[in-house]
Design a protein around this motif. Structure first.
Motif, PDB file in Angstrom:
ATOM      1  N   LEU A  39       8.542  12.419 -10.463  1.00  0.00           N
ATOM      2  CA  LEU A  39       8.542  11.435 -11.690  1.00  0.00           C
ATOM      3  C   LEU A  39       9.359  10.273 -11.105  1.00  0.00           C
ATOM      4  O   LEU A  39       8.835   8.975 -11.116  1.00  0.00           O
ATOM      5  N   ALA A  40      10.496  10.555 -10.611  1.00  0.00           N
ATOM      6  CA  ALA A  40      11.501   9.477 -10.348  1.00  0.00           C
ATOM      7  C   ALA A  40      10.891   8.796  -9.058  1.00  0.00           C
ATOM      8  O   ALA A  40      11.024   7.421  -9.061  1.00  0.00           O
ATOM      9  N   GLY A  41      10.346   9.421  -7.960  1.00  0.00           N
ATOM     10  CA  GLY A  41       9.738   9.003  -6.816  1.00  0.00           C
ATOM     11  C   GLY A  41       8.769   7.983  -7.168  1.00  0.00           C
ATOM     12  O   GLY A  41       8.707   6.725  -6.685  1.00  0.00           O
ATOM     13  N   ALA A  42       7.693   8.490  -8.139  1.00  0.00           N
ATOM     14  CA  ALA A  42       6.719   7.464  -8.612  1.00  0.00           C
ATOM     15  C   ALA A  42       7.329   6.224  -9.382  1.00  0.00           C
ATOM     16  O   ALA A  42       6.837   5.220  -9.211  1.00  0.00           O
ATOM     17  N   GLY A  43       8.247   6.495 -10.161  1.00  0.00           N
ATOM     18  CA  GLY A  43       8.977   5.217 -10.799  1.00  0.00           C
ATOM     19  C   GLY A  43       9.755   4.430  -9.825  1.00  0.00           C
ATOM     20  O   GLY A  43       9.289   3.058  -9.892  1.00  0.00           O
ATOM     21  N   ILE A  44      10.112   4.933  -8.850  1.00  0.00           N
ATOM     22  CA  ILE A  44      10.718   3.951  -7.680  1.00  0.00           C
ATOM     23  C   ILE A  44       9.747   3.184  -6.909  1.00  0.00           C
ATOM     24  O   ILE A  44       9.877   1.991  -6.740  1.00  0.00           O
ATOM     25  N   ALA A  45       8.598   3.836  -6.753  1.00  0.00           N
ATOM     26  CA  ALA A  45       7.459   3.301  -6.129  1.00  0.00           C
ATOM     27  C   ALA A  45       6.909   2.277  -6.877  1.00  0.00           C
ATOM     28  O   ALA A  45       6.229   1.291  -6.269  1.00  0.00           O
ATOM     29  N   GLY A  63       4.181  10.589  -6.128  1.00  0.00           N
ATOM     30  CA  GLY A  63       5.352  11.043  -6.893  1.00  0.00           C
ATOM     31  C   GLY A  63       4.638  11.534  -8.040  1.00  0.00           C
ATOM     32  O   GLY A  63       5.183  12.638  -8.637  1.00  0.00           O
ATOM     33  N   LEU A  64       3.606  10.868  -8.819  1.00  0.00           N
ATOM     34  CA  LEU A  64       2.859  11.443 -10.072  1.00  0.00           C
ATOM     35  C   LEU A  64       2.336  12.781  -9.779  1.00  0.00           C
ATOM     36  O   LEU A  64       2.272  13.604 -10.550  1.00  0.00           O
ATOM     37  N   SER A  65       1.631  12.894  -8.492  1.00  0.00           N
ATOM     38  CA  SER A  65       0.857  14.084  -8.125  1.00  0.00           C
ATOM     39  C   SER A  65       1.755  15.336  -8.342  1.00  0.00           C
ATOM     40  O   SER A  65       1.651  16.251  -8.642  1.00  0.00           O
ATOM     41  N   VAL A  66       3.010  15.078  -7.632  1.00  0.00           N
ATOM     42  CA  VAL A  66       4.040  15.976  -7.600  1.00  0.00           C
ATOM     43  C   VAL A  66       4.590  16.291  -9.089  1.00  0.00           C
ATOM     44  O   VAL A  66       4.784  17.373  -9.355  1.00  0.00           O
ATOM     45  N   ALA A  67       4.873  15.130  -9.722  1.00  0.00           N
ATOM     46  CA  ALA A  67       5.338  15.572 -11.013  1.00  0.00           C
ATOM     47  C   ALA A  67       4.253  16.371 -11.741  1.00  0.00           C
ATOM     48  O   ALA A  67       4.749  17.400 -12.569  1.00  0.00           O
ATOM     49  N   VAL A  68       2.992  16.154 -11.656  1.00  0.00           N
ATOM     50  CA  VAL A  68       1.966  16.692 -12.525  1.00  0.00           C
ATOM     51  C   VAL A  68       1.721  18.053 -11.878  1.00  0.00           C
ATOM     52  O   VAL A  68       1.598  19.070 -12.437  1.00  0.00           O
ATOM     53  N   GLY A  69       1.484  17.872 -10.590  1.00  0.00           N
ATOM     54  CA  GLY A  69       0.918  19.106  -9.965  1.00  0.00           C
ATOM     55  C   GLY A  69       1.637  20.270  -9.817  1.00  0.00           C
ATOM     56  O   GLY A  69       1.199  21.405  -9.851  1.00  0.00           O
ATOM     57  N   ALA A  96      12.781  20.515 -11.720  1.00  0.00           N
ATOM     58  CA  ALA A  96      13.545  19.646 -10.902  1.00  0.00           C
ATOM     59  C   ALA A  96      12.471  19.053  -9.907  1.00  0.00           C
ATOM     60  O   ALA A  96      12.641  17.726  -9.643  1.00  0.00           O
ATOM     61  N   LEU A  97      11.643  19.647  -9.115  1.00  0.00           N
ATOM     62  CA  LEU A  97      10.497  19.264  -8.361  1.00  0.00           C
ATOM     63  C   LEU A  97       9.686  18.186  -9.064  1.00  0.00           C
ATOM     64  O   LEU A  97       9.444  17.041  -8.546  1.00  0.00           O
ATOM     65  N   SER A  98       9.469  18.440 -10.261  1.00  0.00           N
ATOM     66  CA  SER A  98       8.493  17.800 -11.107  1.00  0.00           C
ATOM     67  C   SER A  98       9.089  16.422 -11.219  1.00  0.00           C
ATOM     68  O   SER A  98       8.653  15.316 -11.381  1.00  0.00           O
ATOM     69  N   LEU A  99      10.418  16.554 -11.834  1.00  0.00           N
ATOM     70  CA  LEU A  99      11.409  15.357 -12.185  1.00  0.00           C
ATOM     71  C   LEU A  99      11.558  14.430 -11.048  1.00  0.00           C
ATOM     72  O   LEU A  99      11.326  13.164 -11.144  1.00  0.00           O
ATOM     73  N   ALA A 100      11.753  15.006  -9.763  1.00  0.00           N
ATOM     74  CA  ALA A 100      11.926  14.405  -8.517  1.00  0.00           C
ATOM     75  C   ALA A 100      10.582  13.380  -8.326  1.00  0.00           C
ATOM     76  O   ALA A 100      10.547  12.307  -7.847  1.00  0.00           O
ATOM     77  N   ARG A 120       0.814  -1.221  -0.078  1.00  0.00           N
ATOM     78  CA  ARG A 120      -0.047   0.083  -0.019  1.00  0.00           C
ATOM     79  C   ARG A 120       0.903   0.971   0.014  1.00  0.00           C
ATOM     80  O   ARG A 120       0.375   2.175  -0.511  1.00  0.00           O
ATOM     81  N   ARG A 121       2.005   1.100   0.765  1.00  0.00           N
ATOM     82  CA  ARG A 121       2.878   2.271   0.771  1.00  0.00           C
ATOM     83  C   ARG A 121       3.484   2.802  -0.549  1.00  0.00           C
ATOM     84  O   ARG A 121       3.542   3.508  -1.031  1.00  0.00           O
ATOM     85  N   ALA A 122       3.710   1.522  -1.185  1.00  0.00           N
ATOM     86  CA  ALA A 122       4.531   1.681  -2.510  1.00  0.00           C
ATOM     87  C   ALA A 122       3.452   2.304  -3.462  1.00  0.00           C
ATOM     88  O   ALA A 122       3.802   3.139  -4.187  1.00  0.00           O
ATOM     89  N   ALA A 123       2.252   1.903  -3.536  1.00  0.00           N
ATOM     90  CA  ALA A 123       1.054   2.390  -4.286  1.00  0.00           C
ATOM     91  C   ALA A 123       1.148   3.995  -4.054  1.00  0.00           C
ATOM     92  O   ALA A 123       0.805   4.744  -4.943  1.00  0.00           O
ATOM     93  N   ALA A 124       1.107   4.155  -2.639  1.00  0.00           N
ATOM     94  CA  ALA A 124       0.749   5.779  -2.189  1.00  0.00           C
ATOM     95  C   ALA A 124       1.903   6.252  -3.007  1.00  0.00           C
ATOM     96  O   ALA A 124       1.843   7.398  -3.168  1.00  0.00           O
ATOM     97  N   GLY A 125       3.116   5.824  -2.828  1.00  0.00           N
ATOM     98  CA  GLY A 125       4.305   6.537  -3.433  1.00  0.00           C
ATOM     99  C   GLY A 125       4.148   6.776  -4.694  1.00  0.00           C
ATOM    100  O   GLY A 125       4.733   7.921  -5.230  1.00  0.00           O
TER     101      GLY A 125
END
Lengths: 224, 271
Positions: free
Chosen positions: B256-262, A11-17, B250-254, A2-7
């Motif tokens: 994306l990277a975090g999402a990739g790792i997760a 991550g995606l919301s930060v990347a897009v948001g 940079a924040l956006s890329l980070a 679940r933690r990985a899914a949340a990650g």
């Protein structure tokens, strides 16, 4: 798991948001009336009517005024020497400027000074008084007009002329316009009600040209 | 420099003379802009158009403000100002003067090279000049032979004869102008300081006679200005609005990277 899914979601919301939020919260480049609207005003008919008190009722001839044709020196209007926009922290000396060899408006080399287009109207006379300055310079850094992009409708502007007289102005329009689409004939117009036009550069910087793509345009009308 | 001989001559005192003034395509009104300059020394006149008095007691050396006249034909006549209104023989007249819509012209009463009074219509060029420039037109309307016009001591219009004109486009400013007999240094008029305002047409007339004295008359027509071609305002790119700022990228890329790792962890944990 679940933690990985949340990650992933986080991550995606930060990347897009992040970029989206930046885009959404960014101040719009334009404020107030459009530049064209702020500068255009009903032009009174310059053609006098054919009827006049000095002419007989049936006459088709206009009244005639006559002047001495001897060469006469004309007293030049007082030139503006200082510009202040307190809300933006702008306070700058003003120099009279003309045109460069390539036909563009000449600006003071010093980015801390502002140029007044001396061939156009003086402040408070009919038409557009144009003041412009460099937004920055490779060697000198930021120019005194750099904050112009943040001008708000209602900001007060003061212009002081060589005789010490001040004219007060109020911002009615701010915009960022591509240089090639600039309504130059309106910005530099010599008829119509008095307007103050402040210009500098803005928009994307084009490194290939060493120049900005756009001009920041602020139009102000006289304070009552 | 352009030089034009006014081909629009009119016969003094003749009737039925047709005078055509040039038209300016920029103006499309039903009126024409006409100014009248009096350059016959010592002779105040009344000016009549179509039998109506247009100008009363018109003094030598004076100029009317531009008149908006309905397009059409006019019979012009100049009578001595001290004669009873409209009586007697006119000093000068021209009938059937055609004034087309949109024209801008100056009609000058002056002396020809031999000293006889005449009327000459000049068409005024009011086309735009480049930003920073002024147009100056010099017209020889004096009872004198050909002259050179000098500005700042330099001849700018050589060999100008009555009633010719010469036109130049020059940087706006003040020039010291004088008139010398052609090919000589003998100053006939001036020097006089002339203000050539940017975006205007300044027309300078040399008028008068040896006996009455020579003088300059100046007519200014504004509205020929052009705007600068642009405003160049920066060279450093310090306030570049080119797109998303670098820290944000940079924040956006980070993220994306975090999402990739997760996601990778998610997929491995599923196995």
């Amino acid at each position: 798991m679940r933690r990985a899914a949340a990650g992933v979601v986080l991550g995606l919301s930060v990347a897009v948001g992040a970029p989206v939020a930046w885009q959404v919260t960014e101040e719009p480049v334009a404020a107030g009336a459009s530049v064209e609207r702020a500068l255009s005003a009903p032009v009174p008919p310059s053609v006098p009517s054919g009827e006049g008190p000095a002419v007989a009722p049936a006459s088709t001839l206009p009244p005639v005024t006559v002047r001495d044709a001897a060469p006469a020196a004309t007293a030049p209007a007082p030139v503006p020497v200082r510009l202040a926009v307190p809300a933006l922290g702008i306070e700058a000396p003003v120099d009279p400027v003309g045109v460069r060899g390539d036909g563009q408006m000449a600006l003071p080399d010093d980015v801390d000074r502002v140029g007044w287009y001396r061939f156009g109207p003086a402040p408070g006379t009919a038409g557009s008084t144009v003041l412009a300055g460099h937004v920055d310079d490779r060697d000198q850094g930021l120019g005194v007009l750099a904050p112009l992009r943040d001008a708000a409708v209602g900001d007060r502007i003061e212009v002081i002329d060589a005789a010490g007289a001040a004219t007060g102005w109020r911002v009615v329009s701010r915009d960022v316009i591509e240089k090639r689409a600039l309504p130059l004939d309106q910005l530099f117009g010599r008829a119509g009600p008095p307007r103050l036009v402040l210009l500098t550069c803005g928009g994307p910087f084009l490194p290939d040209l060493g120049a900005y793509r756009d001009n920041v345009v602020v139009v102000a009308e006289p304070l009552p | 420099m352009t030089r034009t001989r006014t081909a629009l001559g009119i016969a003094v005192g003749a009737t039925g003379t047709l005078l055509a003034l040039g038209t300016s395509p920029a103006l499309a009104a039903d009126t024409a802009t006409v100014s009248v300059l009096h350059g016959v020394p010592d002779t105040p006149v009344d000016v009549y158009a179509n039998g109506e008095r247009l100008i009363d007691d018109f003094q030598p050396g004076t100029l009317t403000d531009p008149l908006q006249l309905p397009a059409g034909t006019y019979d012009l006549a100049l009578f001595p100002a001290d004669a009873a209104d409209g009586s007697g023989n006119p000093l000068l007249s021209a009938d059937g003067v055609s004034v087309p819509a949109g024209a801008n012209a100056t009609v000058v009463a002056h002396l020809d090279a031999g000293g006889a009074p005449k009327l000459t219509p000049f068409v005024n060029d009011t086309s735009a000049v480049p930003a920073g420039q002024a147009r100056v037109v010099v017209r020889h309307t004096a009872a004198a032979p050909a002259v050179d016009i000098r500005a700042g001591g330099q001849v700018v219009a050589p060999g100008l004869a009555n009633p010719d004109e010469a036109s130049l486009t020059v940087p706006a400013g003040t020039v010291s102008a004088d008139v010398v007999l052609a090919g000589t240094g003998t100053v006939a008029i001036g020097p006089a300081d002339l203000t050539l305002a940017e975006g205007t047409t300044t027309i300078v007339y040399a008028w008068g006679s040896q006996d009455a004295g020579f003088d300059l008359a100046v007519q200014t027509i504004s509205g020929s200005h052009s705007s600068p071609s642009g405003v160049p305002g920066g060279t450093a790119g310090l306030v570049d609005d080119g797109g998303v700022p670098m820290p944000l990228v940079a924040l956006s890329l980070a993220g994306l990277a975090g999402a990739g790792i997760a996601a990778r962890r998610l997929s491995t944990s599923r196995v």
